[in-house]
Structures are given as structure tokens and as C-alpha cells.
Design a protein around this motif. Structure first.
Motif, PDB file in Angstrom:
ATOM      1  N   TYR A   4       0.840  -1.211   0.000  1.00 56.00           N
ATOM      2  CA  TYR A   4       0.000   0.000   0.000  1.00 56.00           C
ATOM      3  C   TYR A   4       0.869   1.253   0.000  1.00 56.00           C
ATOM      4  O   TYR A   4       0.675   2.170  -0.813  1.00 56.00           O
ATOM      5  N   PHE A   5       1.852   1.300   0.902  1.00 55.06           N
ATOM      6  CA  PHE A   5       2.701   2.483   0.978  1.00 55.06           C
ATOM      7  C   PHE A   5       3.647   2.572  -0.219  1.00 55.06           C
ATOM      8  O   PHE A   5       4.054   3.675  -0.606  1.00 55.06           O
ATOM      9  N   VAL A  46       3.068  11.620   4.002  1.00 52.18           N
ATOM     10  CA  VAL A  46       2.280  10.617   4.742  1.00 52.18           C
ATOM     11  C   VAL A  46       1.730  11.224   6.026  1.00 52.18           C
ATOM     12  O   VAL A  46       0.558  11.024   6.379  1.00 52.18           O
ATOM     13  N   LYS A  76      -2.079  11.602   7.674  1.00 54.80           N
ATOM     14  CA  LYS A  76      -1.877  10.469   8.585  1.00 54.80           C
ATOM     15  C   LYS A  76      -3.191   9.803   9.001  1.00 54.80           C
ATOM     16  O   LYS A  76      -3.237   8.580   9.176  1.00 54.80           O
ATOM     17  N   HIS A 120      -4.260   7.376   6.247  1.00 58.77           N
ATOM     18  CA  HIS A 120      -3.423   6.178   6.223  1.00 58.77           C
ATOM     19  C   HIS A 120      -3.668   5.295   7.445  1.00 58.77           C
ATOM     20  O   HIS A 120      -3.704   4.064   7.336  1.00 58.77           O
TER      21      HIS A 120
END
Length: 346
Positions: free
Chosen positions: A144-145, A319, A323, A326
Motif C-alpha cells: 500500500y505504501f 504521509v 496520517k 493512512h
């Protein structure tokens, strides 16, 4: 044809959003999805052509290319690991042993550890369902990241091709740290880029823009970044009357907000750009948008060896900007795998 339609759909969305505002991470997401769908269409077309064609030459060519791509995957994977670790060593030698400079090395070790974990689990630990679920959860989160990192790189790349018009009232130069009271090469490259734009605009239009040098004083700095930047510009022949100092900010968002305040106090309506290094350009544009500035940015060049560490830091910064999104996605994945693990224990 599904992949072709998907590629056209995502690329059209990208074009609309890009024209509307270049400073969006969603631009990179839709462009990445469009390019990926286009690649899948090409692969599908190649398979279809191989299946239906009577030409042995085409079949051999397509099959050979696919086999070559599969064989190159391990070399690509280990090449990334070796490259990241070697870049970390280079950063230690040329910069310092600060944590930020060691990020490429840590990332390379993480990927190597993940590979060793998979090998050990398959041949040593055994086939424990719970451990395999943990392993696939980690792989899914990393995937995913990784996708988000690719979209970040795409967004950063396309934003480099930003060419503001030569009609600006202000040029904001973002600070990046000093060595005592001296401007280091990284910051000097930003100031040189700003001066280059300043002189080109003056030559083309006759209009002089004012510099807004932005940056406060760090704990290990003898003076504020703005003061050092002002001294650098004056030493290069820029008139003091065309330099404004913003010396209170401690991060990029404050750079943008406080610089906007300086400009708002002088003019109600104005045009401005900001200058930073190319690796920092896209994230800075997101903060400019968040601060209510219409400014687009231009980037100065950065040494190649410095780029991996810088891009990783920029990615971590973005990110953190999102945050909660995520954390929600990773939390949802964790919930699914926790349910599957619980079912295995029953």
C-alpha cells in the motif's frame, strides 16, 4: 478493452484535476492508475496477439520479453536493496550520521529483513497459519505504501515541469538550515535559482520582483535563516530595498503562512512564486495551497546522491500530512487480518 477504457478514464480525470490545480496528490494517484491500466492493456493485447497470430516470430518475441521481465524481478529487488544501503553509506561519508541521512540504509535493511523472514518462514519456521497471516499483512501494508510512494514520485516528477510566467511581484525563498551563520550549498542553490528568475523577469518584462526570504533561527544557528539569506542576496548585488525578511517560521507551512502575511501587508492583490530544491517542490506546493497562497513553485537542482534520502523524507512528510487517512486504511487491514487470525484459532 476494459483496461483501455480504465486507462482513458483515469487519464482524463488526471488532466482535469491537473488543469484545475497542479498541487494535489490525487493528480499523481490518477496518473499512476492510468499508466498502470495502460500497461495492463498492452500486456493483454500482447497475449491476445500471440494467441491469435500465426506468426511464430511475434509469439517468440512476446514470450521472450515476458520471461525476461520475470527473470529481472529478483535482480531489480536486490538492486534496490543494495542501492539503498550503499546510498546510506555515501550519505554518512558526505553529509553526517544524522537519522534522516540514514533512511535509505534503514529502508534497504528493512526490505532485506522482509526477504529473510519469508525464506525462514518457508523453510525453517514452518507453515504456521498465524505467522503467514502476519507476514502477508506486513506485505500488504508495505505494498500500500509502495503504491503511495510511486504516486508521490509521479506527482513530484510532473510538478517539476512548472514554468510560472514572468510577471511576479514576489519571489519566496524557503530556508533550509545554516552552518553557523553561513548559507550552505543546498540553500545557496535555492537563492541562485531565485536570482536567476529575478534577472530573467527583469530582462523580459522590465519588472523587478521583491524577494521574501523565509526562515527562523534554529538552535544550532547563530542567526536566522532569513538574515543569512538576505546577506547572501546583498553580496550578489540584489538591492536591499527588494528583500523582505520573514524570520519567525520553523517549518514549511509557517514559511508559507508568514510569508503570505508579509505580502498581504504590502499589496491586496499580487502574484508570487516560491523557490526550493526540486525534491521539496511538490510538498511545498501542498503547504502553499494549505496556507491559501496561489503560488506555484520552481525547483533548484540537488546532488544526485542526496536525492534518495531527501525523497524518502519528503514522502514521510506527505504521509504525515494525511496520517488519519493512512491510519484508517492500515487499521481496516489490521481488523480484517485480526478476524482471519481469530478464525484460525477457533
Amino acid at each position: 478493452m476494459f483496461f483501455a477504457y480504465a486507462a482513458i478514464f483515469f487519464l482524463l480525470i488526471f488532466l482535469v484535476l491537473y488543469v484545475w490545480d497542479r498541487r494535489r496528490i490525487s493528480n499523481g494517484i490518477f496518473l499512476t492508475l492510468g499508466l498502470f491500466s495502460g500497461l495492463l492493456f498492452i500486456l493483454y493485447w500482447a497475449f491476445a496477439a500471440t494467441a491469435s497470430s500465426r506468426s511464430d516470430m511475434l509469439q517468440v518475441l512476446v514470450t521472450g520479453l515476458l520471461i525476461l521481465l520475470v527473470l529481472l524481478i529478483p535482480f531489480f529487488f536486490f538492486g534496490i536493496i543494495i542501492g539503498l544501503i550503499m546510498n546510506g553509506r555515501t550519505m554518512m561519508r558526505k553529509e553526517s550520521r544524522r537519522l534522516a541521512n540514514l533512511l535509505p540504509m534503514f529502508l534497504g535493511i528493512l526490505f532485506l529483513g522482509l526477504f529473510i523472514w519469508g525464506i525462514a518462514q518457508g523453510f525453517v519456521i514452518g507453515g504456521s497459519p498465524i505467522l503467514w497471516l502476519c507476514y502477508f499483512f506486513v506485505l500488504l501494508v508495505i505494498s500500500y505504501f509502495t503504491f503511495f510512494f510511486v504516486t508521490f514520485l509521479v506527482s513530484t516528477f510532473i510538478y517539476q515541469y512548472n514554468f510560472p510566467r514572468y510577471h511576479q511581484d514576489f519571489i519566496i525563498v524557503l530556508g533550509s538550515g545554516l552552518i553557523g551563520d553561513k548559507v550552505p550549498p543546498l540553500l545557496a542553490s535555492r537563492l541562485d535559482k531565485a536570482m536567476d528568475f529575478y534577472y530573467k523577469q527583469e530582462k523580459k518584462t522590465g519588472k523587478k520582483a521583491s524577494f521574501v526570504v523565509s526562515g527562523g533561527q534554529g538552535a544550532d544557528e547563530l542567526i536566522s535563516e532569513a538574515s543569512a539569506m538576505r546577506q547572501y542576496l546583498v553580496s550578489k548585488g540584489i538591492p536591499e530595498a527588494y528583500i523582505l525578511m520573514e524570520d519567525k517560521s520553523v517549518n514549511t507551512l509557517q514559511n508559507m503562512k508568514f510569508s503570505k502575511g508579509k505580502m498581504d501587508a504590502i499589496m491586496d492583490s499580487y502574484r508570487s512564486i516560491f523557490v526550493t530544491n526540486n525534491f521539496h517542490l511538490f510538498r511545498a506546493s501542498l503547504y502553499a495551497r494549505k496556507a491559501g497562497l496561489k503560488s506555484q513553485g520552481i525547483g533548484s537542482k540537488t546532488a544526485l546522491y542526496y536525492m534518495p534520502s531527501a525523497l524518502i523524507r519528503e514522502f514521510i512528510g506527505i504521509v504525515m500530512m494525511y496520517k488519519f487517512v493512512h491510519l484508517s486504511i492500515v487499521g481496516f487491514l489490521f481488523f480484517i487480518f485480526a478476524v482471519l487470525a481469530f478464525m484460525q484459532l477457533l
